[in-house]
Write a protein that holds these residues in place. Structure first.
Motif, PDB file in Angstrom:
ATOM      1  N   ALA A 167      -0.805 -85.276 -93.339  1.00 41.36           N
ATOM      2  CA  ALA A 167      -1.754 -86.220 -92.755  1.00 41.36           C
ATOM      3  C   ALA A 167      -1.454 -87.649 -93.195  1.00 41.36           C
ATOM      4  O   ALA A 167      -1.487 -88.582 -92.380  1.00 41.36           O
ATOM      5  CB  ALA A 167      -3.181 -85.832 -93.140  1.00 41.36           C
ATOM      6  N   VAL A 168      -1.176 -87.846 -94.471  1.00 45.86           N
ATOM      7  CA  VAL A 168      -0.842 -89.193 -94.957  1.00 45.86           C
ATOM      8  C   VAL A 168       0.403 -89.709 -94.250  1.00 45.86           C
ATOM      9  O   VAL A 168       0.481 -90.874 -93.851  1.00 45.86           O
ATOM     10  CB  VAL A 168      -0.656 -89.187 -96.485  1.00 45.86           C
TER      11      VAL A 168
ATOM     12  N   ARG B 180     -10.992 -86.072 -91.546  1.00 39.19           N
ATOM     13  CA  ARG B 180      -9.903 -85.825 -90.601  1.00 39.19           C
ATOM     14  C   ARG B 180      -9.316 -84.419 -90.664  1.00 39.19           C
ATOM     15  O   ARG B 180      -8.661 -83.989 -89.717  1.00 39.19           O
ATOM     16  CB  ARG B 180      -8.772 -86.837 -90.845  1.00 39.19           C
ATOM     17  N   LEU B 181      -9.506 -83.713 -91.775  1.00 40.64           N
ATOM     18  CA  LEU B 181      -8.800 -82.456 -91.988  1.00 40.64           C
ATOM     19  C   LEU B 181      -9.768 -81.301 -92.198  1.00 40.64           C
ATOM     20  O   LEU B 181     -10.827 -81.464 -92.805  1.00 40.64           O
ATOM     21  CB  LEU B 181      -7.884 -82.572 -93.213  1.00 40.64           C
ATOM     22  N   THR B 182      -9.393 -80.130 -91.718  1.00 40.01           N
ATOM     23  CA  THR B 182     -10.186 -78.931 -91.970  1.00 40.01           C
ATOM     24  C   THR B 182      -9.912 -78.456 -93.394  1.00 40.01           C
ATOM     25  O   THR B 182      -8.758 -78.364 -93.823  1.00 40.01           O
ATOM     26  CB  THR B 182      -9.815 -77.816 -90.983  1.00 40.01           C
ATOM     27  N   GLY B 183     -10.966 -78.178 -94.114  1.00 42.74           N
ATOM     28  CA  GLY B 183     -10.813 -77.574 -95.434  1.00 42.74           C
ATOM     29  C   GLY B 183     -10.213 -78.471 -96.497  1.00 42.74           C
ATOM     30  O   GLY B 183      -9.705 -77.973 -97.507  1.00 42.74           O
TER      31      GLY B 183
ATOM     32  N   VAL C  50     -12.391 -89.519 -98.816  1.00 40.37           N
ATOM     33  CA  VAL C  50     -13.343 -89.410 -97.709  1.00 40.37           C
ATOM     34  C   VAL C  50     -12.614 -89.512 -96.376  1.00 40.37           C
ATOM     35  O   VAL C  50     -12.928 -88.787 -95.422  1.00 40.37           O
ATOM     36  CB  VAL C  50     -14.432 -90.494 -97.818  1.00 40.37           C
ATOM     37  N   GLY C  51     -11.619 -90.395 -96.294  1.00 37.84           N
ATOM     38  CA  GLY C  51     -10.852 -90.524 -95.067  1.00 37.84           C
ATOM     39  C   GLY C  51     -10.173 -89.227 -94.681  1.00 37.84           C
ATOM     40  O   GLY C  51     -10.136 -88.851 -93.494  1.00 37.84           O
ATOM     41  N   LEU C  52      -9.649 -88.504 -95.646  1.00 35.76           N
ATOM     42  CA  LEU C  52      -9.002 -87.228 -95.354  1.00 35.76           C
ATOM     43  C   LEU C  52     -10.020 -86.135 -95.066  1.00 35.76           C
ATOM     44  O   LEU C  52      -9.799 -85.277 -94.202  1.00 35.76           O
ATOM     45  CB  LEU C  52      -8.088 -86.831 -96.516  1.00 35.76           C
TER      46      LEU C  52
END
Length: 368
Positions: free
Chosen positions: A36-37, A58-61, A53-55
Motif C-alpha cells: 500500500a505504501v 484504506r486496508l482490510t485488517g 490511521v491512513g492505512l
C-alpha cells in the motif's frame, strides 16, 4: 496547457470517485502495508502517528504492528520528499526519489531560511554535519548546536532546519511507532539503509513518478502534479509520456491527463464514510482540491485538521482523546447538516476507529 478539443468532460463527482478508488478509499484493499505504501507513492508523515490511521482507512485488517515492523526492519522510512514535507515511503522509493527531489528541497529550504543564514557556506555546513548524523541518530537542533560556533550569530535551529534538506536524512525509530513518543532523531540514508542513493541521469525515475502519480491521483492536470510533487521540471517527462496517456478535461476546461488502464468508476457509485488523518494525500495531492473538499473548507487541509469524508467529500472534522479507562473517544464536528442515515454511517465508522485507536478497547463516539 489547454485542453484538447473534443476531450471528454469529467464532472466533479466523476473525479471524486476516481480519486477514492485509486486512493483505496472507495473500498478497503486486501493489500499488505508495504504494498500500500508503495502503491500510494508514500503517505504524508510529518505527524508521526497519522500514517497508521491512513492505512487503517484504506486496508482490510490493518494492524499497527505491521507498519511498526516495516519501520523497524527499515523496509519503510520517514524522509523529506514531496513539497519538502516528511513522507513515509518504501526504502526503494527513498533511494530512487530523493535524488530527483534534492534540488527542490534545497531551493525551498534556502528560500525560507536563506536570510537567517548570513555567511553560512551550505556545502561546508553539509560536509561538517554529515559525519555527525552518520555516526549516530541525532536531532536537527543538536547538530545545529554542535556546529553553531562556526557561524556565530546564526541560530542553531535554523542550521538544523536547513540540514534536513541539504542532506539525505531519515527519521529513525522509535519515532513513528504506534503510540510511542520519541524525539525526531535523524541519520543519513546511507547509514540507515546501507545503500547509496540512485545515481543519475534520472529521466526514467521522473517518467515513472508521473505515471505513478496519475495512477493514484488521476485524472489530473499538470498543475496538480506540480502541487503534489513540488517539482517544476516535469514538462519534459509529461511530453515524453503524452503519446501513451488519455486526455480529458474538467468543468473548468483544464486538461486532465491519465494512464490508460486506471479505474474510472461510475459517478453514481456509493462512497463509504472514511476518516482521514491529518494532511492526507487524497486531499493535499492536488492544486485544485474541489473534487474532494469544498473551496470554503480548503483551508482545513493545511491546518492539520483530520477530515471525515461523507459521500466522498469532506463533511466533518474529527478528534480523538484517550479516556481514563484506556479507551478512546472519537469526537466528530460536522461542517454541514448530516442526514439521519449519514449520522448512522459516520457513527459506525467512528466507533470502529475508536476501537482501532484504543487497541481493541471499546470506544465511544461524541458529537453526532
Amino acid at each position: 496547457m489547454g485542453a484538447r478539443r473534443g476531450a471528454e468532460v469529467l464532472g466533479r463527482r466523476a473525479l471524486n470517485r476516481a480519486t477514492l478508488a485509486r486512493q483505496l478509499l472507495l473500498r478497503r484493499a486486501d493489500l499488505d502495508a508495504l504494498a500500500a505504501v508503495g502503491h500510494l507513492a508514500g503517505l504524508q508523515a510529518q505527524e508521526p502517528q497519522e500514517p497508521h490511521v491512513g492505512l487503517w482507512s484504506r486496508l482490510t485488517g490493518f494492524r499497527p504492528a505491521e507498519l511498526d515492523g516495516l519501520l523497524e526492519s527499515r523496509r519503510v522510512v520517514r524522509t523529506q520528499l514531496m513539497r519538502r514535507t516528511l513522507h513515509l515511503v518504501t526504502a526503494e522509493d527513498c533511494l530512487r526519489l530523493r535524488p530527483v527531489h534534492q534540488a527542490m528541497l534545497v531551493a525551498r529550504a534556502t528560500g525560507t531560511l536563506g536570510r537567517r543564514l548570513p555567511g553560512v557556506d551550505l556545502a561546508e555546513l553539509a560536509a561538517a554535519a554529515e559525519p555527525l548524523f552518520a555516526a549516530e541518530p541525532r536531532t536537527l537542533p543538536d547538530v545545529g548546536r554542535a556546529l553553531a560556533g562556526r557561524w556565530p550569530g546564526t541560530a542553531a535551529r535554523d542550521l538544523g532546519d536547513v540540514l534536513s534538506s541539504l542532506l539525505p536524512l531519515v527519521q529513525t525509530t522509535p519515532r513513528g511507532l504506534w503510540r510511542r513518543q520519541a524525539p525526531a532523531r535523524n541519520t543519513t540514508v546511507r547509514a540507515w539503509l546501507g545503500r547509496d542513493l540512485a545515481e543519475g541521469p534520472h529521466d526514467d525515475v521522473l517518467d515513472d513518478l508521473v505515471l505513478r502519480y496519475l495512477r493514484v491521483y488521476g485524472p489530473a492536470a499538470t498543475a496538480d502534479l506540480r502541487a503534489w510533487s513540488g517539482l517544476s521540471g516535469l514538462p519534459a517527462a509529461v511530453a515524453r509520456l503524452r503519446p501513451g496517456l488519455r486526455s480529458f478535461r474538467d468543468e473548468r476546461g483544464r486538461e486532465l491527463l491519465d494512464v490508460p488502464d486506471a479505474p474510472l468508476p461510475d459517478p453514481g457509485e456509493p462512497a463509504p464514510v472514511r476518516f482521514l488523518p491529518a494532511f492526507d494525500n487524497a486531499v493535499l495531492g492536488y492544486d485544485d482540491r474541489s473534487r474532494i473538499v469544498a473551496d470554503e473548507h480548503r483551508g482545513l487541509s493545511v491546518t492539520g485538521a483530520r477530515l471525515v469524508l461523507v459521500d466522498g467529500t469532506v463533511a466533518a472534522t474529527w478528534t480523538a482523546r484517550e479516556r481514563e479507562d484506556g479507551g478512546v473517544a472519537v469526537s466528530v464536528q460536522p461542517l454541514r447538516p448530516l442526514s439521519l442515515a449519514e449520522r448512522g454511517e459516520v457513527g459506525a465508522e467512528a466507533a470502529d476507529l475508536a476501537a482501532f485507536l484504543g487497541d481493541g478497547a471499546p470506544g465511544t463516539v461524541e458529537g453526532i
